[in-house]
Design a protein around this motif. Structure first.
Motif, PDB file in Angstrom:
ATOM      1  N   VAL B 158     -27.458  -2.117   6.284  1.00 39.88           N
ATOM      2  CA  VAL B 158     -28.206  -1.355   7.282  1.00 39.88           C
ATOM      3  C   VAL B 158     -29.219  -2.018   7.783  1.00 39.88           C
ATOM      4  N   ASP B 159     -29.434  -2.012   9.135  1.00 42.17           N
ATOM      5  CA  ASP B 159     -30.491  -2.328   9.894  1.00 42.17           C
ATOM      6  C   ASP B 159     -30.901  -3.800   9.816  1.00 42.17           C
ATOM      7  N   VAL B 160     -29.852  -4.754   9.851  1.00 37.00           N
ATOM      8  CA  VAL B 160     -30.059  -6.222  10.074  1.00 37.00           C
ATOM      9  C   VAL B 160     -30.397  -6.183  11.538  1.00 37.00           C
ATOM     10  N   VAL B 161     -31.703  -6.898  11.573  1.00 36.49           N
ATOM     11  CA  VAL B 161     -31.865  -7.091  13.158  1.00 36.49           C
ATOM     12  C   VAL B 161     -31.859  -8.627  13.423  1.00 36.49           C
ATOM     13  N   VAL B 162     -31.349  -9.039  14.419  1.00 38.09           N
ATOM     14  CA  VAL B 162     -31.361 -10.221  14.888  1.00 38.09           C
ATOM     15  C   VAL B 162     -31.848 -10.602  16.285  1.00 38.09           C
ATOM     16  N   THR B 163     -32.208 -11.651  16.794  1.00 45.25           N
ATOM     17  CA  THR B 163     -32.726 -11.659  18.144  1.00 45.25           C
ATOM     18  C   THR B 163     -31.285 -11.785  19.100  1.00 45.25           C
ATOM     19  N   ALA B 164     -31.430 -11.603  20.375  1.00 48.92           N
ATOM     20  CA  ALA B 164     -30.557 -11.694  21.355  1.00 48.92           C
ATOM     21  C   ALA B 164     -31.163 -12.477  22.587  1.00 48.92           C
ATOM     22  N   SER B 165     -32.272 -12.920  22.289  1.00 49.50           N
ATOM     23  CA  SER B 165     -33.180 -13.686  23.100  1.00 49.50           C
ATOM     24  C   SER B 165     -33.287 -15.071  22.894  1.00 49.50           C
ATOM     25  N   ARG B 166     -33.178 -16.077  23.936  1.00 42.80           N
ATOM     26  CA  ARG B 166     -33.480 -17.423  23.938  1.00 42.80           C
ATOM     27  C   ARG B 166     -34.854 -17.700  23.814  1.00 42.80           C
ATOM     28  N   GLY B 167     -35.612 -16.682  24.226  1.00 39.71           N
ATOM     29  CA  GLY B 167     -36.965 -16.833  24.417  1.00 39.71           C
ATOM     30  C   GLY B 167     -37.995 -16.770  23.102  1.00 39.71           C
ATOM     31  N   LEU B 168     -37.228 -16.003  22.212  1.00 37.76           N
ATOM     32  CA  LEU B 168     -38.057 -15.731  20.800  1.00 37.76           C
ATOM     33  C   LEU B 168     -36.857 -15.956  19.782  1.00 37.76           C
ATOM     34  N   SER B 169     -37.027 -16.957  18.930  1.00 37.43           N
ATOM     35  CA  SER B 169     -36.207 -17.302  17.915  1.00 37.43           C
ATOM     36  C   SER B 169     -36.248 -16.080  16.759  1.00 37.43           C
ATOM     37  N   ASN B 170     -34.920 -16.436  16.164  1.00 41.01           N
ATOM     38  CA  ASN B 170     -34.888 -15.211  14.967  1.00 41.01           C
ATOM     39  C   ASN B 170     -36.176 -15.442  14.045  1.00 41.01           C
ATOM     40  N   ALA B 171     -36.399 -16.756  13.821  1.00 39.84           N
ATOM     41  CA  ALA B 171     -37.506 -16.759  12.799  1.00 39.84           C
ATOM     42  C   ALA B 171     -38.603 -16.265  13.243  1.00 39.84           C
ATOM     43  N   GLU B 172     -39.106 -16.444  14.551  1.00 32.54           N
ATOM     44  CA  GLU B 172     -40.231 -15.661  15.032  1.00 32.54           C
ATOM     45  C   GLU B 172     -40.305 -14.018  14.955  1.00 32.54           C
ATOM     46  N   LEU B 173     -39.063 -13.577  15.413  1.00 26.78           N
ATOM     47  CA  LEU B 173     -38.787 -12.294  15.216  1.00 26.78           C
ATOM     48  C   LEU B 173     -39.049 -11.824  13.757  1.00 26.78           C
ATOM     49  N   GLU B 174     -38.370 -12.350  13.032  1.00 29.03           N
ATOM     50  CA  GLU B 174     -38.558 -12.065  11.412  1.00 29.03           C
ATOM     51  C   GLU B 174     -39.821 -12.073  10.852  1.00 29.03           C
ATOM     52  N   ALA B 175     -40.845 -12.881  11.481  1.00 29.09           N
ATOM     53  CA  ALA B 175     -42.303 -13.094  11.318  1.00 29.09           C
ATOM     54  C   ALA B 175     -42.991 -11.630  11.474  1.00 29.09           C
ATOM     55  N   VAL B 176     -42.607 -10.954  12.439  1.00 28.56           N
ATOM     56  CA  VAL B 176     -43.219  -9.746  12.881  1.00 28.56           C
ATOM     57  C   VAL B 176     -42.225  -8.398  12.499  1.00 28.56           C
ATOM     58  N   GLU B 177     -41.308  -8.933  11.880  1.00 27.33           N
ATOM     59  CA  GLU B 177     -40.471  -7.482  11.310  1.00 27.33           C
ATOM     60  C   GLU B 177     -41.124  -7.060  10.112  1.00 27.33           C
ATOM     61  N   PRO B 178     -41.085  -5.723   9.588  1.00 27.37           N
ATOM     62  CA  PRO B 178     -39.863  -4.826  10.009  1.00 27.37           C
ATOM     63  C   PRO B 178     -40.390  -4.070  11.202  1.00 27.37           C
ATOM     64  N   PHE B 179     -39.508  -3.181  11.936  1.00 30.12           N
ATOM     65  CA  PHE B 179     -39.955  -2.064  13.081  1.00 30.12           C
ATOM     66  C   PHE B 179     -39.351  -1.026  12.195  1.00 30.12           C
ATOM     67  N   ASP B 180     -40.213  -0.075  12.525  1.00 28.72           N
ATOM     68  CA  ASP B 180     -39.744   1.363  11.954  1.00 28.72           C
ATOM     69  C   ASP B 180     -38.760   2.062  12.757  1.00 28.72           C
ATOM     70  N   LEU B 181     -37.512   1.835  12.170  1.00 32.69           N
ATOM     71  CA  LEU B 181     -36.361   2.308  13.124  1.00 32.69           C
ATOM     72  C   LEU B 181     -36.401   3.661  12.958  1.00 32.69           C
ATOM     73  N   GLY B 182     -37.099   4.380  12.314  1.00 35.59           N
ATOM     74  CA  GLY B 182     -37.189   5.974  12.150  1.00 35.59           C
ATOM     75  C   GLY B 182     -37.650   6.585  13.584  1.00 35.59           C
ATOM     76  N   ALA B 183     -38.328   5.692  14.301  1.00 32.54           N
ATOM     77  CA  ALA B 183     -38.924   6.215  15.582  1.00 32.54           C
ATOM     78  C   ALA B 183     -38.089   5.549  16.645  1.00 32.54           C
ATOM     79  N   ILE B 184     -37.134   5.265  16.546  1.00 30.72           N
ATOM     80  CA  ILE B 184     -36.098   4.717  17.223  1.00 30.72           C
ATOM     81  C   ILE B 184     -35.554   5.908  18.633  1.00 30.72           C
ATOM     82  N   ARG B 185     -35.484   5.310  19.759  1.00 33.53           N
ATOM     83  CA  ARG B 185     -35.053   6.179  20.973  1.00 33.53           C
ATOM     84  C   ARG B 185     -34.002   5.850  21.470  1.00 33.53           C
TER      85      ARG B 185
END
Lengths: 319, 311
Positions: B158-185
């Motif tokens: 559950v809640d595996v997050v991967v980037t879909a942007s060439r502008g920000l690599s997955n490693a860069e996204l992982e560096a600022v994870e996690p996101f609070d997905l309880g506040a998702i809209r």
């Protein structure tokens, strides 16, 4: 009462109003999205003054910079839980008091002989305590050490996977009763539960759920995991002892109800001290509580045992 | 059911609805602000070309608070960080809704491992006592016997997050994870209004492979915790996933370009726009590292000289 709006296509658990995702498996709640056939450029405008609207992190919503009005966007709602079903009181206060007196009289040798006669009932408070009842199917994987098929070590590993069905499992959500008290009471509620609240007396305390839906789901998940571990330990592990039991559940069709359970809290005074007993509101024989020990009797038994040991020692020494 | 969206189209031009000026929408972006009248526009493309995100995590941190987090992050970088970081100049700041995929699946794994079960035993050994005599003594030692264990483990990913942007690599996204997905809209164009919102720029199948690989790694960690015994070794597993789901989600990221040295390109620092977690590669100071190495060598040399001197 929470409204079930759909069933999760993936794990068949109900999705309630305000859920954007399934609480069990994380799939998206069904949603009708608009199908566009051409590129559209939209400047979002304030309904009040017509100015363009921007998303504002300070209020976490789109806001008009001129008149301060905000736009509603759909987000997860996390309301405080409310009871939807109530078990009826089938035991009246007099029956509860009588049952407690009988219980005090059956406490055993190490309790005061006059406990039943000298206990003074101070209060009998009917309460509805809050909890969740859930049904679920779960594929449970487990691994543990048991004392079956051991070599030199006292432990040997074992593992397995089993389908379990959980039916009317209770996860207490009360702050008024302790976990050990609710653990005794849960087996006494045999229903039927109804959506209508009927209070036996006007002073009946109806405990409110004091957690939000997300916290409630976490409590239910913990309870399900703990129940799965108990079921595995009781019926699926070889040998007579185990340690390091690990379980993992793939839950399906998790249906949860918010339920109020009837009980009496009785307080009695014995020789100046106050004690509490909790009696099920559906079965007077089901109760749990505190009672004073007779330290005189305990001291007498200890003295008797010591005297016996001394006597044996003297006899052995004389031989 | 996972279905692949079609390839992303090229850049487009459109007229500003407020002042009529012609605007060019950059490739992979779905929002624009008119440079003439400052009206924020959200461009909705045909669903067949590019589907809307399913979910959005809204910005919680505004630009000043994100900058403050970056300043705090620089202060905590440690002694070896480049000295220029303390006076780094912020060259550019962007608040971007980054496209990512939220992946979920059921993972069935067949595993096997050697489980270590400890036991104690008494052994006899020969030693020399304080008077120099050879004596035989006993001691209790802990030993481990290894037992083979094989089984099947099933779990939700559950809640595996991967980037879909060439502008920000997955490693860069992982560096600022996690996101609070309880506040998702649920996605609403109003959430993007006035902000940069990117379209996916990595092909769907690649994102799926990345998510699958991340999910499988997390199964490995779960299995390591799942093993009984006092220890284990040689854990091997084979995972099959089914009931996969991938939902497009837009995540709030602040991107800062910091210039710490006029002769070097700026470094990129990212901030989680919801939680304030900061990520970025820290430029190290070669001079400080050299000084530390020389000091270390001098210390070793001093110790050697002292020992040889018989002190």
């Amino acid at each position: 009462m929470p409204e079930v709006v759909a069933e999760c296509a993936r794990c068949a658990s109900p999705i309630e109003r305000g859920d954007l995702r399934c609480a069990v498996c994380g799939d998206s709640a069904p949603h009708e999205s608009e199908r566009r056939t051409a590129t559209e450029v939209e400047v979002l405008r304030c309904d009040g003054c017509g100015a363009s609207v921007r998303y504002d992190p300070a209020i976490q919503a789109p806001r008009c910079g001129f008149c301060d009005s905000t736009l509603h966007v759909e987000m997860v709602t996390d309301p405080t839980e409310e009871s939807e079903l109530y078990f009826e009181f089938t035991v009246d206060p007099a029956q509860a008091i009588k049952a407690v007196r009988g219980w005090l009289g059956r406490r055993g040798f190490f309790y005061p002989s006059d406990l039943r006669d000298r206990a003074r009932m101070r209060s009998v408070k009917p309460i509805y305590w809050a909890g969740w009842m859930f049904d679920a199917d779960a594929l449970v994987s487990y691994a543990a050490d048991t004392n079956h098929d051991t070599w030199r070590s006292s432990w040997a590993p074992c593992a397995g996977q089993v389908e379990l069905h959980f039916d009317d499992v209770v996860a207490p959500g009360t702050r008024g009763l302790r976990p050990d008290e609710t653990a005794v009471l849960v087996s006494s509620y045999r229903g039927p539960a109804s959506a209508e609240l009927r209070l036996p007396t006007e002073d009946t305390l109806v405990e409110r759920f004091e957690v939000q839906r997300s916290a409630a789901r976490e409590i239910v998940r913990r309870s399900l995991r703990s129940m799965a571990s108990r079921r595995i330990a009781d019926g699926h592990l070889p040998g007579t002892a185990h340690r390091s039991l690990h379980t993992e559940c793939v839950v399906r069709s998790l249906v949860t109800h918010r339920v109020s359970f009837p009980a009496y809290i009785l307080a009695y005074r014995y020789r100046g001290e106050l004690y509490r007993v909790v009696v099920s509101g559906q079965d007077a024989s089901c109760m749990t509580g505190a009672a004073p020990l007779s330290w005189g009797k305990i001291a007498a038994v200890v003295a008797g045992v010591l005297a016996l040991i001394a006597l044996v020692f003297v006899i052995v020494a004389a031989m | 059911m996972v279905t692949a969206p079609p390839p992303v189209p090229e850049s487009t031009t459109f007229d500003c609805q407020s002042c009529g000026a012609t605007l060019t929408l950059r490739e992979h972006e779905r929002t624009a602000v008119c440079p003439f009248c400052a009206s924020p526009a959200v461009v909705e493309k045909p669903s067949s070309e590019n589907p809307d995100p399913t979910f959005v995590v809204g910005f919680v941190l505004d630009q000043p608070r994100a900058s403050q987090r970056v300043r705090q992050w620089i202060k905590r970088r440690g002694w070896f960080a480049h000295g220029g970081l303390a006076s780094a100049v912020v060259q550019e700041t962007r608040g971007v809704y980054l496209p990512a995929y939220l992946y979920g699946a059921v993972a069935d794994s067949d595993y096997e491992a050697e489980i270590g079960e400890n036991y104690t035993t008494t052994e006899t050994y020969t030693t020399t006592d304080s008077k120099g005599n050879t004596v035989v003594r006993t001691r209790v030692v802990v030993k481990t016997e290894w037992r083979h264990l094989a089984g099947r483990h099933s779990c939700y990913l559950v809640d595996v997050v991967v980037t879909a942007s060439r502008g920000l690599s997955n490693a860069e996204l992982e560096a600022v994870e996690p996101f609070d997905l309880g506040a998702i809209r649920r996605y609403d164009p109003a959430l993007f209004s006035g902000w940069i919102a990117e379209e996916p720029s990595i092909v769907f199948e690649k994102c799926r492979e990345l998510a699958h690989s991340e999910g499988t790694e997390s199964v490995g960690r779960k299995l390591a915790r799942f093993m009984p015994g006092d220890s284990h070794r040689g854990l091997r597993f084979e995972t099959r996933v089914h009931d996969e789901i991938l939902h497009l989600v837009s995540l709030p990221i602040w991107i800062f370009a910091l210039r710490y040295d006029p002769n070097k390109p700026p470094i990129r620092v990212t901030v989680n726009g919801q939680t304030g977690k900061v990520g970025g590669a820290i430029p190290l100071s070669p001079i400080k590292i050299t000084i530390a190495v020389i000091l270390g060598l001098l210390l070793v040399l001093a110790i050697v000289l002292i020992v040889r001197g018989g002190i």
